[in-house]
Design a protein around this motif. Structure first.
Motif, PDB file in Angstrom:
ATOM      1  N   THR A  33      31.471  46.231  47.733  1.00 45.49           N
ATOM      2  CA  THR A  33      30.036  46.320  47.423  1.00 45.49           C
ATOM      3  C   THR A  33      29.195  45.580  48.462  1.00 45.49           C
ATOM      4  O   THR A  33      28.097  46.012  48.789  1.00 45.49           O
ATOM      5  CB  THR A  33      29.713  45.781  46.015  1.00 45.49           C
ATOM      6  OG1 THR A  33      30.164  44.434  45.907  1.00 45.49           O
ATOM      7  CG2 THR A  33      30.323  46.641  44.937  1.00 45.49           C
ATOM      8  N   TYR A  50      40.934  41.686  33.353  1.00 42.58           N
ATOM      9  CA  TYR A  50      41.224  43.078  32.993  1.00 42.58           C
ATOM     10  C   TYR A  50      41.883  43.868  34.116  1.00 42.58           C
ATOM     11  O   TYR A  50      42.829  44.606  33.878  1.00 42.58           O
ATOM     12  CB  TYR A  50      39.949  43.803  32.559  1.00 42.58           C
ATOM     13  CG  TYR A  50      39.455  43.388  31.199  1.00 42.58           C
ATOM     14  CD1 TYR A  50      40.230  43.577  30.063  1.00 42.58           C
ATOM     15  CD2 TYR A  50      38.214  42.805  31.044  1.00 42.58           C
ATOM     16  CE1 TYR A  50      39.783  43.196  28.812  1.00 42.58           C
ATOM     17  CE2 TYR A  50      37.764  42.413  29.806  1.00 42.58           C
ATOM     18  CZ  TYR A  50      38.550  42.608  28.688  1.00 42.58           C
ATOM     19  OH  TYR A  50      38.107  42.222  27.458  1.00 42.58           O
ATOM     20  N   ILE A  51      41.378  43.741  35.318  1.00 40.42           N
ATOM     21  CA  ILE A  51      41.897  44.589  36.401  1.00 40.42           C
ATOM     22  C   ILE A  51      42.708  43.816  37.429  1.00 40.42           C
ATOM     23  O   ILE A  51      43.317  44.414  38.307  1.00 40.42           O
ATOM     24  CB  ILE A  51      40.755  45.358  37.116  1.00 40.42           C
ATOM     25  CG1 ILE A  51      39.811  44.416  37.851  1.00 40.42           C
ATOM     26  CG2 ILE A  51      40.016  46.244  36.148  1.00 40.42           C
ATOM     27  CD1 ILE A  51      38.797  45.115  38.730  1.00 40.42           C
ATOM     28  N   GLY A  52      42.681  42.517  37.376  1.00 39.71           N
ATOM     29  CA  GLY A  52      43.436  41.702  38.323  1.00 39.71           C
ATOM     30  C   GLY A  52      42.542  41.073  39.377  1.00 39.71           C
ATOM     31  O   GLY A  52      41.477  41.598  39.728  1.00 39.71           O
ATOM     32  N   ILE A  90      38.443  42.908  45.922  1.00 39.02           N
ATOM     33  CA  ILE A  90      38.178  44.144  46.674  1.00 39.02           C
ATOM     34  C   ILE A  90      36.833  44.734  46.272  1.00 39.02           C
ATOM     35  O   ILE A  90      36.046  45.155  47.134  1.00 39.02           O
ATOM     36  CB  ILE A  90      39.324  45.161  46.469  1.00 39.02           C
ATOM     37  CG1 ILE A  90      40.571  44.681  47.193  1.00 39.02           C
ATOM     38  CG2 ILE A  90      38.915  46.545  46.951  1.00 39.02           C
ATOM     39  CD1 ILE A  90      41.827  45.468  46.876  1.00 39.02           C
ATOM     40  N   ILE A  91      36.530  44.747  44.981  1.00 41.52           N
ATOM     41  CA  ILE A  91      35.239  45.267  44.510  1.00 41.52           C
ATOM     42  C   ILE A  91      34.092  44.456  45.112  1.00 41.52           C
ATOM     43  O   ILE A  91      33.107  45.021  45.600  1.00 41.52           O
ATOM     44  CB  ILE A  91      35.171  45.261  42.969  1.00 41.52           C
ATOM     45  CG1 ILE A  91      36.079  46.356  42.406  1.00 41.52           C
ATOM     46  CG2 ILE A  91      33.738  45.441  42.475  1.00 41.52           C
ATOM     47  CD1 ILE A  91      36.242  46.301  40.904  1.00 41.52           C
ATOM     48  N   GLN A  93      43.087  40.617  42.645  1.00 38.82           N
ATOM     49  CA  GLN A  93      42.983  41.309  43.923  1.00 38.82           C
ATOM     50  C   GLN A  93      41.944  42.434  43.867  1.00 38.82           C
ATOM     51  O   GLN A  93      41.137  42.590  44.789  1.00 38.82           O
ATOM     52  CB  GLN A  93      44.348  41.904  44.345  1.00 38.82           C
ATOM     53  CG  GLN A  93      45.396  40.880  44.641  1.00 38.82           C
ATOM     54  CD  GLN A  93      46.141  40.414  43.376  1.00 38.82           C
ATOM     55  OE1 GLN A  93      45.864  40.857  42.269  1.00 38.82           O
ATOM     56  NE2 GLN A  93      47.077  39.505  43.560  1.00 38.82           N
ATOM     57  N   TYR A  94      41.970  43.205  42.777  1.00 45.28           N
ATOM     58  CA  TYR A  94      41.012  44.306  42.659  1.00 45.28           C
ATOM     59  C   TYR A  94      39.578  43.793  42.504  1.00 45.28           C
ATOM     60  O   TYR A  94      38.635  44.406  43.005  1.00 45.28           O
ATOM     61  CB  TYR A  94      41.373  45.235  41.501  1.00 45.28           C
ATOM     62  CG  TYR A  94      42.615  46.039  41.760  1.00 45.28           C
ATOM     63  CD1 TYR A  94      42.690  46.910  42.836  1.00 45.28           C
ATOM     64  CD2 TYR A  94      43.729  45.912  40.936  1.00 45.28           C
ATOM     65  CE1 TYR A  94      43.831  47.649  43.090  1.00 45.28           C
ATOM     66  CE2 TYR A  94      44.876  46.645  41.181  1.00 45.28           C
ATOM     67  CZ  TYR A  94      44.919  47.509  42.257  1.00 45.28           C
ATOM     68  OH  TYR A  94      46.050  48.235  42.499  1.00 45.28           O
ATOM     69  N   THR A  95      39.436  42.680  41.829  1.00 43.03           N
ATOM     70  CA  THR A  95      38.104  42.087  41.683  1.00 43.03           C
ATOM     71  C   THR A  95      37.562  41.667  43.043  1.00 43.03           C
ATOM     72  O   THR A  95      36.396  41.928  43.368  1.00 43.03           O
ATOM     73  CB  THR A  95      38.150  40.873  40.724  1.00 43.03           C
ATOM     74  OG1 THR A  95      38.703  41.291  39.476  1.00 43.03           O
ATOM     75  CG2 THR A  95      36.774  40.295  40.513  1.00 43.03           C
ATOM     76  N   GLY A 133      38.369  40.038  36.340  1.00 44.22           N
ATOM     77  CA  GLY A 133      39.648  39.681  36.933  1.00 44.22           C
ATOM     78  C   GLY A 133      40.772  39.679  35.912  1.00 44.22           C
ATOM     79  O   GLY A 133      41.913  40.041  36.229  1.00 44.22           O
TER      80      GLY A 133
END
Length: 131
Positions: free
Chosen positions: A39, A26-28, A34-35, A30-32, A24
């Motif tokens: 999955t 590193y990529i934020g 979403i991942i 929201q993107y975490t 979270g």
């Protein structure tokens, strides 16, 4: 054995949280999220489709008078993998995909079979029956 399970169920979630927090950063956030959601959905879909194929092959083996031993091990791997894919986390998702995807699952199954055969050969595999 109980101690190992308790350790597994306490250490793995802590490690998973640490990885998700780091991801979270590193990529934020929201993107975490979403991942984790993607999955879970993809894992549920894969588990369902693989499970249907395994059930079909079990029925075919039984109708032909064969014991579906290989397919039962396949089914167990898919169930465990599906549960891991529904659990949020990167490590559990990785192990879950390994157990659900057929080519990688075959490697795991070969290892399980080899271990069971060795245990039978060494006399360390015991079965207990209750009446």
């Amino acid at each position: 054995m109980l101690f190992k399970l308790m350790l597994l169920f306490t250490v793995v979630p802590i490690v998973e949280l640490m990885i998700l927090f780091r991801l979270g950063q590193y990529i934020g956030f929201q993107y975490t999220i979403i991942i984790v959601l993607v999955t879970g959905v993809v894992g549920a879909f894969l588990s369902k489709s693989e499970g249907k194929g395994i059930i079909r092959r079990i029925k075919l083996d039984l109708s032909n008078g064969r014991v579906p031993a290989d397919e039962l091990i396949n089914g167990l791997c898919v169930i465990v993998g599906g549960a891991m894919l529904l659990t949020p986390g990167i490590l559990t998702d990785t192990v879950g995909f390994i157990l659900v995807i057929s080519p990688t699952r075959q490697v795991i199954i070969a290892t399980i079979k080899r271990k069971i055969k060795n245990m039978i050969h060494e006399g360390t595999l015991h079965f207990y029956f209750r009446k």
